[in-house]
Design a protein around this motif. Structure first.
Motif, PDB file in Angstrom:
ATOM      1  N   LEU A   1       2.134  -2.781   8.108  1.00  0.00           N
ATOM      2  CA  LEU A   1       3.153  -1.767   7.642  1.00  0.00           C
ATOM      3  C   LEU A   1       2.812  -1.508   6.305  1.00  0.00           C
ATOM      4  O   LEU A   1       2.616  -1.956   5.356  1.00  0.00           O
ATOM      5  CB  LEU A   1       4.158  -2.686   7.815  1.00  0.00           C
ATOM      6  CG  LEU A   1       4.877  -3.392   8.992  1.00  0.00           C
ATOM      7  CD1 LEU A   1       5.805  -4.496   8.737  1.00  0.00           C
ATOM      8  CD2 LEU A   1       4.874  -1.773  10.166  1.00  0.00           C
ATOM      9  N   HIS A   2       3.432   0.042   6.353  1.00  0.00           N
ATOM     10  CA  HIS A   2       2.533   1.055   5.023  1.00  0.00           C
ATOM     11  C   HIS A   2       3.883   1.647   4.367  1.00  0.00           C
ATOM     12  O   HIS A   2       4.894   2.034   4.937  1.00  0.00           O
ATOM     13  CB  HIS A   2       1.741   1.618   5.013  1.00  0.00           C
ATOM     14  CG  HIS A   2       0.389   1.108   4.991  1.00  0.00           C
ATOM     15  ND1 HIS A   2      -1.097   0.430   3.640  1.00  0.00           N
ATOM     16  CD2 HIS A   2      -0.220   0.479   5.832  1.00  0.00           C
ATOM     17  CE1 HIS A   2      -1.729  -0.038   3.875  1.00  0.00           C
ATOM     18  NE2 HIS A   2      -1.322  -0.347   5.383  1.00  0.00           N
ATOM     19  N   GLU A   3       3.420   2.682   3.002  1.00  0.00           N
ATOM     20  CA  GLU A   3       5.206   3.518   2.586  1.00  0.00           C
ATOM     21  C   GLU A   3       4.231   4.680   2.367  1.00  0.00           C
ATOM     22  O   GLU A   3       3.124   4.637   1.475  1.00  0.00           O
ATOM     23  CB  GLU A   3       5.742   3.397   1.784  1.00  0.00           C
ATOM     24  CG  GLU A   3       6.025   1.972   2.194  1.00  0.00           C
ATOM     25  CD  GLU A   3       8.077   1.605   1.453  1.00  0.00           C
ATOM     26  OE1 GLU A   3       8.617   2.438   1.665  1.00  0.00           O
ATOM     27  OE2 GLU A   3       8.124   0.690   0.486  1.00  0.00           O
ATOM     28  N   GLY A   4       4.826   6.015   2.802  1.00  0.00           N
ATOM     29  CA  GLY A   4       4.043   6.893   1.563  1.00  0.00           C
ATOM     30  C   GLY A   4       4.691   7.759   0.369  1.00  0.00           C
ATOM     31  O   GLY A   4       5.614   6.783   0.918  1.00  0.00           O
TER      32      GLY A   4
ATOM     33  N   VAL B   1      -0.366  -4.581   2.141  1.00  0.00           N
ATOM     34  CA  VAL B   1      -1.704  -4.249   1.064  1.00  0.00           C
ATOM     35  C   VAL B   1      -1.834  -3.245   0.776  1.00  0.00           C
ATOM     36  O   VAL B   1      -2.952  -3.894  -0.623  1.00  0.00           O
ATOM     37  CB  VAL B   1      -2.502  -3.443   2.806  1.00  0.00           C
ATOM     38  CG1 VAL B   1      -3.830  -2.917   2.658  1.00  0.00           C
ATOM     39  CG2 VAL B   1      -2.461  -4.377   4.449  1.00  0.00           C
ATOM     40  N   HIS B   2      -0.476  -2.709   0.541  1.00  0.00           N
ATOM     41  CA  HIS B   2      -0.641  -1.870  -1.014  1.00  0.00           C
ATOM     42  C   HIS B   2       0.031  -2.117  -1.448  1.00  0.00           C
ATOM     43  O   HIS B   2       1.436  -2.075  -1.262  1.00  0.00           O
ATOM     44  CB  HIS B   2      -0.901  -0.141  -1.048  1.00  0.00           C
ATOM     45  CG  HIS B   2      -2.056   0.339   0.370  1.00  0.00           C
ATOM     46  ND1 HIS B   2      -1.806   1.262   1.316  1.00  0.00           N
ATOM     47  CD2 HIS B   2      -3.169  -0.021  -0.605  1.00  0.00           C
ATOM     48  CE1 HIS B   2      -3.439   1.407   1.356  1.00  0.00           C
ATOM     49  NE2 HIS B   2      -4.209   0.862   0.243  1.00  0.00           N
ATOM     50  N   GLY B   3       0.269  -2.743  -3.254  1.00  0.00           N
ATOM     51  CA  GLY B   3       1.203  -3.628  -3.770  1.00  0.00           C
ATOM     52  C   GLY B   3       2.130  -2.181  -4.534  1.00  0.00           C
ATOM     53  O   GLY B   3       3.370  -2.776  -4.629  1.00  0.00           O
ATOM     54  N   ASN B   4       2.075  -1.055  -4.031  1.00  0.00           N
ATOM     55  CA  ASN B   4       3.307  -0.149  -4.126  1.00  0.00           C
ATOM     56  C   ASN B   4       4.184   0.223  -2.821  1.00  0.00           C
ATOM     57  O   ASN B   4       4.964   1.203  -3.283  1.00  0.00           O
ATOM     58  CB  ASN B   4       2.974   0.885  -4.790  1.00  0.00           C
ATOM     59  CG  ASN B   4       1.861   1.560  -3.985  1.00  0.00           C
ATOM     60  OD1 ASN B   4       1.654   1.257  -4.095  1.00  0.00           O
ATOM     61  ND2 ASN B   4       1.674   2.759  -4.794  1.00  0.00           N
ATOM     62  N   GLU B   5       3.621  -0.525  -2.108  1.00  0.00           N
ATOM     63  CA  GLU B   5       4.365   0.030  -1.257  1.00  0.00           C
ATOM     64  C   GLU B   5       5.336  -1.401  -0.016  1.00  0.00           C
ATOM     65  O   GLU B   5       5.468  -1.863   0.677  1.00  0.00           O
ATOM     66  CB  GLU B   5       3.524   0.411   0.417  1.00  0.00           C
ATOM     67  CG  GLU B   5       2.601   1.437  -0.285  1.00  0.00           C
ATOM     68  CD  GLU B   5       1.760   1.954   0.422  1.00  0.00           C
ATOM     69  OE1 GLU B   5       1.487   1.402   1.925  1.00  0.00           O
ATOM     70  OE2 GLU B   5       1.119   2.599   0.043  1.00  0.00           O
ATOM     71  N   PRO B   6       6.991  -1.040  -1.170  1.00  0.00           N
ATOM     72  CA  PRO B   6       7.585  -2.623  -1.216  1.00  0.00           C
ATOM     73  C   PRO B   6       7.979  -2.898  -0.007  1.00  0.00           C
ATOM     74  O   PRO B   6       8.306  -4.012   0.834  1.00  0.00           O
ATOM     75  CB  PRO B   6       8.209  -3.228  -1.862  1.00  0.00           C
ATOM     76  CG  PRO B   6       8.349  -1.429  -2.178  1.00  0.00           C
ATOM     77  CD  PRO B   6       7.113  -0.651  -2.499  1.00  0.00           C
TER      78      PRO B   6
ATOM     79  N   ILE C   1       1.344  -1.737  -8.331  1.00  0.00           N
ATOM     80  CA  ILE C   1       0.527  -1.519  -7.791  1.00  0.00           C
ATOM     81  C   ILE C   1       0.046  -1.101  -6.460  1.00  0.00           C
ATOM     82  O   ILE C   1      -0.146  -1.638  -5.778  1.00  0.00           O
ATOM     83  CB  ILE C   1      -0.746  -1.303  -9.336  1.00  0.00           C
ATOM     84  CG1 ILE C   1      -1.260  -3.028  -8.952  1.00  0.00           C
ATOM     85  CG2 ILE C   1       0.065  -1.224 -10.841  1.00  0.00           C
ATOM     86  CD1 ILE C   1      -2.083  -2.974  -9.172  1.00  0.00           C
ATOM     87  N   ARG C   2      -0.639   0.012  -6.190  1.00  0.00           N
ATOM     88  CA  ARG C   2      -1.480   0.460  -5.221  1.00  0.00           C
ATOM     89  C   ARG C   2      -2.403  -0.866  -4.857  1.00  0.00           C
ATOM     90  O   ARG C   2      -2.425  -1.159  -3.623  1.00  0.00           O
ATOM     91  CB  ARG C   2      -2.154   1.644  -4.813  1.00  0.00           C
ATOM     92  CG  ARG C   2      -2.409   1.658  -3.760  1.00  0.00           C
ATOM     93  CD  ARG C   2      -3.173   2.591  -3.661  1.00  0.00           C
ATOM     94  NE  ARG C   2      -4.478   3.998  -2.178  1.00  0.00           N
ATOM     95  CZ  ARG C   2      -3.205   4.538  -1.429  1.00  0.00           C
ATOM     96  NH1 ARG C   2      -2.284   3.937  -1.030  1.00  0.00           N
ATOM     97  NH2 ARG C   2      -4.657   4.553  -0.379  1.00  0.00           N
ATOM     98  N   TYR C   3      -3.511  -0.897  -5.714  1.00  0.00           N
ATOM     99  CA  TYR C   3      -4.864  -0.999  -5.876  1.00  0.00           C
ATOM    100  C   TYR C   3      -4.685  -2.442  -5.931  1.00  0.00           C
ATOM    101  O   TYR C   3      -3.720  -3.629  -6.424  1.00  0.00           O
ATOM    102  CB  TYR C   3      -5.375  -1.306  -6.899  1.00  0.00           C
ATOM    103  CG  TYR C   3      -6.128   0.564  -6.235  1.00  0.00           C
ATOM    104  CD1 TYR C   3      -6.427   1.017  -4.534  1.00  0.00           C
ATOM    105  CD2 TYR C   3      -5.294   1.602  -7.315  1.00  0.00           C
ATOM    106  CE1 TYR C   3      -6.755   2.689  -4.544  1.00  0.00           C
ATOM    107  CE2 TYR C   3      -5.820   2.419  -6.712  1.00  0.00           C
ATOM    108  CZ  TYR C   3      -6.079   3.275  -5.588  1.00  0.00           C
ATOM    109  OH  TYR C   3      -6.505   4.783  -5.742  1.00  0.00           O
TER     110      TYR C   3
HETATM  111 ZN   LIG Z   1      -0.043   2.451   2.523  1.00  0.00          ZN
END
Ligand SMILES: [Zn+2]
Length: 497
Positions: free
Chosen positions: A144-147, A56-61, A95-97
């Motif tokens: 599924l995300h990443e910080g 969902v966020h592109g920079n969280e592979p 990128i996140r967005y």
């Molecule tokens: Zn995220």
């Protein structure tokens, strides 16, 4: 089913049983720049519906990669729907967005129906995902995300946490998911914690409030952790949930690759002892090619995951540190994998790892490296493997090299960064290596190194048991013009595919 959702179905037999698991896949946002695949597994047996999203966020592979692995898990009951790359253009651009969207629409995870507002999603690709979600009627929704940092160390980041909705269903399983994943993490500050509640406009919150799903966001942490570790944490958490729901078997958490695949199945080691850009460059080498490429760590290798792959690549960094991270047990696993017919590719550090002259090296290639420690007047004791910063050198293919790597005639540039100077070891019981390429220039930092590199082999091949071993001293994988040569080299290690 919404018209934006295309659909086709094929039936597959689930592995090891006769239950017909129905696999289907399709596209959401079809025909737009946001077009992306979704996959459904229908067990044919009554049970929960679990919907999983990644990227969902592109920079969280790691979320996208884990989802891509999880979609291959055989399920015993219910349905599993996975959309691995929701924000595909964002993932491609890292990128996140949503690339190109105005500020008020650019964060995809704020475009879903908000609390006490209309149950409609804003704009693409949120609206397309929302239609599929509604049609799927999920009991569980997992995003599924990443910080960027560990929440316990830096509370500004939600890294290493589970952010779930309130409710009995989540209360019964989230503590267990935390317990299982945290058992794999030594540093108490890097363990995952439970947070609530998913942010307004997020797909997790909307799936709960508008569709009644038990939702959670799983967050790993990007900082100082290889992708293999982050995807493993995602897999372990999702597996704990699916096991609790009776949908998967024990051990499924270690399934990284499908049992059957058309293309090569490649494991890329990315953990202890791997330097900067090797794994990322290997992704680029295979972009758009039909291969299964997975990042793996020492823990995965010791758990036996190499059996799912055709070959393993050890990229640049430090050979001795890679060996240390693997530990004796992991090194034995790698040797057995090659002995039984797996392929081995060592690039720079990986070519040190394969060598036969160190206590810690695998001894699967019959070469030694020039690495003596020499007392230099007015300088001190220096190890001869070190030749300084990364720089271009000249390389030329041998006749066998041109057959295997492609018709590159004459001398050409390749990046070199302290790769091994390889020569025959003459180890008994191991065939001699053959040279595919020769260095035609050299770099040196100390006097005794002068003249020791030019005209030595740059790329060598040999056999270990039933397996093939390829060692590359320089870094052709960091030059786009040489991607094809690298692919040809890697393919050589798996002759029957
Ligand atoms: Zn995220």
């Amino acid at each position: 089913m919404n018209r934006a959702v295309s659909f086709f179905i094929f039936v597959g037999l689930s592995f090891g049983s006769f239950s017909a698991e129905k696999l289907s896949s399709g596209l959401i946002a079809k025909g737009t720049e946001w077009e992306t695949s979704y996959y459904q597994r229908d067990s044919g047996v009554e049970g929960p519906v679990v919907f999983i999203t990644g990227g969902v966020h592109g920079n969280e592979p790691a979320g996208a990669r884990a989802a891509e692995q999880i979609r291959h898990w055989t399920i015993n009951k219910g349905r599993l729907i996975v959309v691995p790359k929701v924000n595909k253009p964002g993932l491609m651009a890292d990128i996140r967005y949503l690339p190109g969207k105005p500020k008020d629409l650019r964060d995809l995870n704020r475009n879903f129906p908000k609390t006490k507002q209309d149950p409609t999603a804003k704009d693409m690709p949120a609206s397309a995902l929302w239609e599929l979600l509604k049609a799927s009627k999920p009991d569980w929704f997992i995003d599924l995300h990443e910080g960027y940092d560990f929440h316990q160390i830096n509370s500004d980041s939600v890294g290493s946490s589970i952010i779930d909705v309130k409710g009995e269903l989540a209360n019964a399983i989230v503590p267990m998911m935390l317990e299982v994943v945290n058992a794999t993490i030594a540093d108490p500050k890097k363990k995952l914690v439970r947070l609530r509640y998913p942010v307004n406009g997020s797909v997790a919150r909307a799936a709960h409030e508008k569709l009644g799903a038990a939702s959670m966001i799983l967050e790993t942490t990007k900082k100082d952790q290889p992708i293999s570790k982050r995807t493993r944490q995602h897999r372990i958490m999702v597996h704990t949930l699916l096991l609790h729901l009776g949908m998967v078997n024990k051990g499924t958490a270690h399934v990284l690759a499908p049992s059957k695949a058309e293309g090569l199945k490649i494991a890329v080691y990315d953990a202890g002892g791997v330097g900067g850009s090797g794994p990322r460059n290997l992704d680029k080498v295979f972009t758009g090619k039909k291969v299964i490429l997975r990042r793996v760590g020492a823990v995965d290798i010791r758990a036996g995951i190499l059996d799912q792959f055709d070959l393993v690549i050890f990229p640049g960094g430090s050979g001795s540190k890679q060996a240390a991270a693997l530990e004796m047990e992991g090194r034995e696993v790698v040797k057995k994998f090659i002995d039984q017919g797996g392929g081995f590719v060592g690039i720079c550090a990986g070519a040190y790892l394969a060598a036969s002259n160190y206590k810690w090296s695998l001894g699967i290639s019959n070469h030694k490296t020039f690495c003596e420690t020499i007392d230099l007047p007015e300088i001190g004791r220096k190890s001869m493997w070190y030749r300084g910063a990364s720089s271009p050198v000249k390389m030329e293919l041998t006749e066998e090299g041109r057959k295997i790597l492609g018709e590159v005639k004459g001398v050409f540039d390749v990046r070199y960064h302290n790769g091994p100077i390889m020569s025959a070891m003459g180890k008994e019981g191991l065939g001699a290596f053959r040279s595919l390429a020769t260095f035609r220039s050299e770099v040196s930092r100390y006097k005794p190194q002068e003249g020791t590199m030019v005209n030595t082999p740059a790329i060598i091949v040999g056999e270990f048991g039933k397996g093939r071993v390829l060692c590359i001293s320089p870094h052709p994988e960091s030059t786009p013009d040489l991607y094809k040569l690298v692919r040809n080299a890697i393919r050589w290690t798996v002759p029957n595919k």
